[in-house]
Design a protein around this motif. Structure first.
Motif: not given
Length: 281
Positions: A110-120
């Motif tokens: 996943k992209s960093i942006a997607e990773a941040m969304q999932q991390l939330a």
């Protein structure tokens, strides 16, 4: 002082599958030592990390009745977090967030942006389940892909994680490129600025450079260190084949020489060190 023992990191890259009972016996021995935390397994795709396909089975056979150590499991997506959060014995869920776009794609698809969304979403899962999310900022001291890196980017990531109220952040030197200067700078900037966050050091190193790295992090205020017995494991993308995990026995010796009381069972430690040679041979 917190030492996090990471048998998962040492095991996951091995090509030959370590039998489940061997893992259970080794991790149970580590649980007798008195480490703060054991990074014991991961709930990720068995295709991606076949060595960890038996994590749930291993967990079911661990004896946590007589240990002060807490268990940490690595997850790579929301599905893994939901699965890990169902297990009462697990205290921490760890997620690798990379400052390298290339590594984030390779490591978690996943992209960093997607990773941040999932991390939330993972943070919400942890809060609901009474777990604590540990975020690893991987490639935190540079990368091997020529992706942009600077210390300010790492600080920016920490600010973003702070907005999500992440309480534990470990700066990860994934390929062993950290040095005393950038270690001291990052911890020296972050620890005073984010006093409500616990910062850790997950440092990969050569046998010759471990001490200067630990000393730099410790002097800058870091009190949470990851290690693996005998330095087994490490990132296969490191260009130097001598780069491995920080050897736990070196960490213990360093802190004891500082006069710190680690409250470890030395007999159990020596037995675990002995067992590690057989597990990873």
């Amino acid at each position: 002082m917190k030492i996090i023992e990471c048998p998962r990191d040492a095991m996951q890259g091995l090509k030959g599958f370590i039998p489940t009972e061997t893992k259970v016996a080794y991790i149970n021995q580590l649980l007798r030592v008195g480490f703060d935390t054991i990074d014991f397994g991961s709930f990720v795709s068995p295709k991606a990390i076949p060595q960890m396909r038996d994590t749930a089975e291993v967990l079911a056979k661990l004896d946590v009745s007589q240990t002060k150590s807490k268990l940490l499991a690595i997850v790579a997506n929301v599905k893994g977090a939901e699965e890990a959060a169902q297990h009462e014995q697990i205290a921490y869920l760890g997620f690798p967030l990379s400052v390298s776009e290339t590594f984030q794609q390779r490591n978690t698809n996943k992209s960093i942006a997607e990773a941040m969304q999932q991390l939330a979403q993972m943070q919400e899962i942890c809060i609901r389940a009474g777990k604590t999310l540990v975020t690893y900022i991987s490639m935190g001291f540079g990368n091997s892909y020529n992706d942009p890196w600077n210390a300010e980017t790492v600080i920016y990531f920490v600010k973003e994680l702070d907005q999500l109220e992440v309480k534990i952040i470990s700066l990860s030197d994934t390929i062993g490129v950290s040095n005393p200067e950038n270690i001291a700078y990052l911890f020296g900037q972050l620890i005073p600025a984010f006093k409500h966050i616990e910062f850790g050091a997950h440092l990969h190193t050569t046998p010759a450079s471990w001490q200067e790295k630990v000393a730099a992090a410790y002097s800058a205020g870091c009190r949470r260190f990851d290690g693996a017995m005998r330095g087994f494991g490490g990132c296969p993308m490191a260009k130097d084949e001598l780069v491995g995990n920080m050897a736990t026995e070196n960490l213990v010796r360093f802190f004891e020489n500082k006069g710190l009381t680690l409250d470890l069972n030395k007999k159990a430690f020596d037995e675990a060190l002995k067992q590690s040679g057989a597990v990873f041979s």
